[in-house]
Design an enzyme around this catalytic site. Structure first.
Site, mmCIF file in Angstrom:
data_model
loop_
_atom_site.group_PDB
_atom_site.id
_atom_site.type_symbol
_atom_site.label_atom_id
_atom_site.label_comp_id
_atom_site.label_asym_id
_atom_site.label_seq_id
_atom_site.Cartn_x
_atom_site.Cartn_y
_atom_site.Cartn_z
ATOM 1 N N GLN A 251 36.972 -6.697 -26.762
ATOM 2 C CA GLN A 251 35.632 -6.727 -26.161
ATOM 3 C C GLN A 251 34.718 -7.678 -26.921
ATOM 4 O OE1 GLN A 251 34.570 -4.794 -23.311
ATOM 5 N NE2 GLN A 251 32.954 -6.326 -23.467
ATOM 6 N N ARG B 219 36.193 -10.913 -20.269
ATOM 7 C CA ARG B 219 37.381 -10.249 -20.807
ATOM 8 C C ARG B 219 38.632 -11.018 -20.377
ATOM 9 N NH1 ARG B 219 37.232 -4.900 -22.074
ATOM 10 N NH2 ARG B 219 39.289 -5.353 -22.921
ATOM 11 N N HIS C 158 37.544 -2.029 -31.048
ATOM 12 C CA HIS C 158 37.767 -2.612 -29.717
ATOM 13 C C HIS C 158 37.576 -4.139 -29.826
ATOM 14 C CE1 HIS C 158 38.302 -2.957 -25.547
ATOM 15 N NE2 HIS C 158 37.184 -2.457 -25.082
ATOM 16 N N CYS D 159 29.632 -2.920 -22.962
ATOM 17 C CA CYS D 159 31.052 -3.152 -22.648
ATOM 18 C C CYS D 159 31.443 -2.542 -21.310
ATOM 19 C CB CYS D 159 31.935 -2.634 -23.775
ATOM 20 S SG CYS D 159 31.806 -0.855 -24.048
ATOM 21 N N ARG E 216 46.335 0.654 -25.753
ATOM 22 C CA ARG E 216 45.064 1.401 -25.775
ATOM 23 C C ARG E 216 45.418 2.843 -26.102
ATOM 24 N NH1 ARG E 216 39.920 1.388 -21.780
ATOM 25 N NH2 ARG E 216 39.600 -0.476 -23.038
ATOM 26 N N ASP F 178 26.386 1.283 -25.939
ATOM 27 C CA ASP F 178 27.634 1.822 -25.383
ATOM 28 C C ASP F 178 27.373 3.290 -25.056
ATOM 29 O OD1 ASP F 178 30.315 2.171 -24.704
ATOM 30 O OD2 ASP F 178 31.063 2.126 -26.763
HETATM 31 N N1 NVA Z 1 33.272 3.513 -26.847
HETATM 32 C C1 NVA Z 1 33.879 3.554 -25.526
HETATM 33 C C2 NVA Z 1 34.244 2.170 -25.078
HETATM 34 C C3 NVA Z 1 34.862 2.104 -23.704
HETATM 35 C C4 NVA Z 1 35.278 0.716 -23.307
HETATM 36 C C5 NVA Z 1 35.097 4.470 -25.567
HETATM 37 O O1 NVA Z 1 35.866 4.403 -26.531
HETATM 38 O O2 NVA Z 1 35.278 5.250 -24.629
HETATM 39 N N1 CP Z 2 35.031 -2.335 -21.613
HETATM 40 C C1 CP Z 2 36.259 -1.836 -21.367
HETATM 41 O O1 CP Z 2 37.153 -1.865 -22.218
HETATM 42 O O2 CP Z 2 36.420 -1.338 -20.112
HETATM 43 P P1 CP Z 2 37.651 -0.474 -19.562
HETATM 44 O O3 CP Z 2 37.617 0.856 -20.265
HETATM 45 O O4 CP Z 2 37.380 -0.364 -18.092
HETATM 46 O O5 CP Z 2 38.915 -1.207 -19.849
#
Ligand code: NVA
Ligand code: CP
Length: 303
Positions: free
Chosen positions: A134, A287, A131, A259, A104, A219
């Site tokens: 997800q 997930r 992502h 998500c 990540r 989101d």
């Molecule tokens: N768009 C959000 C998704 C978090 C799971 C981010 O990148 O922070």
């Molecule tokens: N939806 C998701 O990826 O959640 P986290 O940021 O908690 O991993």
């Protein structure tokens, strides 16, 4: 032979993705029935997190434990990655020890570079651009509640961000219609809109966009790394809150997904997650099952 990676939904064929969704549903049933299944015994997943996470970390770690394997949480604060050791070197070293790596991070190019130098499968667990994990959970959740998503209308509300980009890829890979409704200046990248133009349309009018939708997804307005833009974004996105009234305008069997984490009073109304049409808790749980299917597929090659 170079390993298979999962950096975006395009890394797997439509058939392989379809298999993963069915396998995730199967693994969920097996777990509920108390059936032990340990295809990754003795295997280790390296987990690099340069951004915060609740669901992703817990689902991958738990998945590895249930599969009889182990996982190692690696944060830049405690590893040489945070002190400037090149990605290429980190990839070569880690992949001589572990059996798969999950990353990540911010720039998508970092995940690509890591994969290029890795001897083992690399999974994108969220980058600034995509992502995909997800999406496996989202499609699984839709399938469980409503059957095949093929031919359905999905409405994405809000930011043209990493999740939205993965929804555009999913529209093609799972063959559904995607409408993206958000404010000017926050559209998804034009190159992706053009590439997926047979599946994706943009519609500024959120009410019009909701008509006939089988699934509405949104989101946060400011993603991780965009915290300083929060106030400016809150203004820009004010007309793009998902509410019960918006769901009322969609198909009578509409579902709502997010998500998570969610911001009540911003991208969703305070009461939305309590609405029976919201399936966000199933989505979050999935997930675990979807990523177990992915890990089994990538590490053992079974499909
Ligand atoms: N768009 C959000 C998704 C978090 C799971 C981010 O990148 O922070
Ligand atoms: N939806 C998701 O990826 O959640 P986290 O940021 O908690 O991993």
């Amino acid at each position: 032979m170079s390993p298979r990676h999962f950096l975006t939904l395009r890394d797997l064929s439509k058939e392989e993705l379809g298999y993963l969704i069915q396998r995730a549903i199967e693994l969920k049933t097996m777990l509920r029935n108390g059936q032990r299944h340990e295809p990754l015994r003795g295997k280790t997943l390296g987990m690099i997190f340069e951004k915060a996470s609740t669901r992703t970390r817990v689902s991958f770690e738990t998945g590895m434990t249930q599969f009889g394997g182990a996982s190692i949480f690696l944060s830049p604060r405690d590893t040489q990655l945070g002190r400037g050791e090149p990605i290429e070197d980190s990839a070569r070293v880690l992949s001589r020890m572990v059996d798969a790596v999950m990353i990540r991070t911010f720039e998508h190019s970092k995940v690509e570079l890591f994969a290029e130098y890795s001897q083992v499968p690399v999974i994108n667990a969220l980058s600034d651009d995509f992502h995909p994990c997800q999406l496996l959970a989202d499609v699984q959740t839709f399938t469980e509640h409503r059957g095949n998503i093929k031919g359905k209308k999905v409405l994405w509300v809000g930011d043209g961000n990493n999740m939205c980009n993965s929804y555009m890829e999913a529209a093609q890979q799972f063959d559904f219609e995607l409408v993206v409704s958000g404010p000017e200046n926050y559209d998804p990248p034009q190159a992706l809109v053009d590439e997926f133009s047979s599946y994706v349309t943009l519609e500024r009018d959120i009410n019009k966009a909701a008509e006939g939708a089988h699934l509405i997804v949104t989101d946060v307005w400011a993603s991780m790394g965009q915290e300083e833009e929060q106030a400016k974004r809150a203004k820009a996105f004010a007309d793009y809150q998902v509410t019960r009234e918006l769901l009322d305008q969609a198909h009578e069997e509409v579902l709502f997904m997010h998500c998570l984490p969610a911001h009540r009073g911003e991208e969703i109304s305070h009461d939305l997650l309590e609405d029976p049409r919201s399936v966000v808790w199933d989505e979050a749980e999935n997930r675990l099952h979807a990523q177990k299917a992915l890990l089994e597929f990538l590490v053992t090659g079974t499909h």
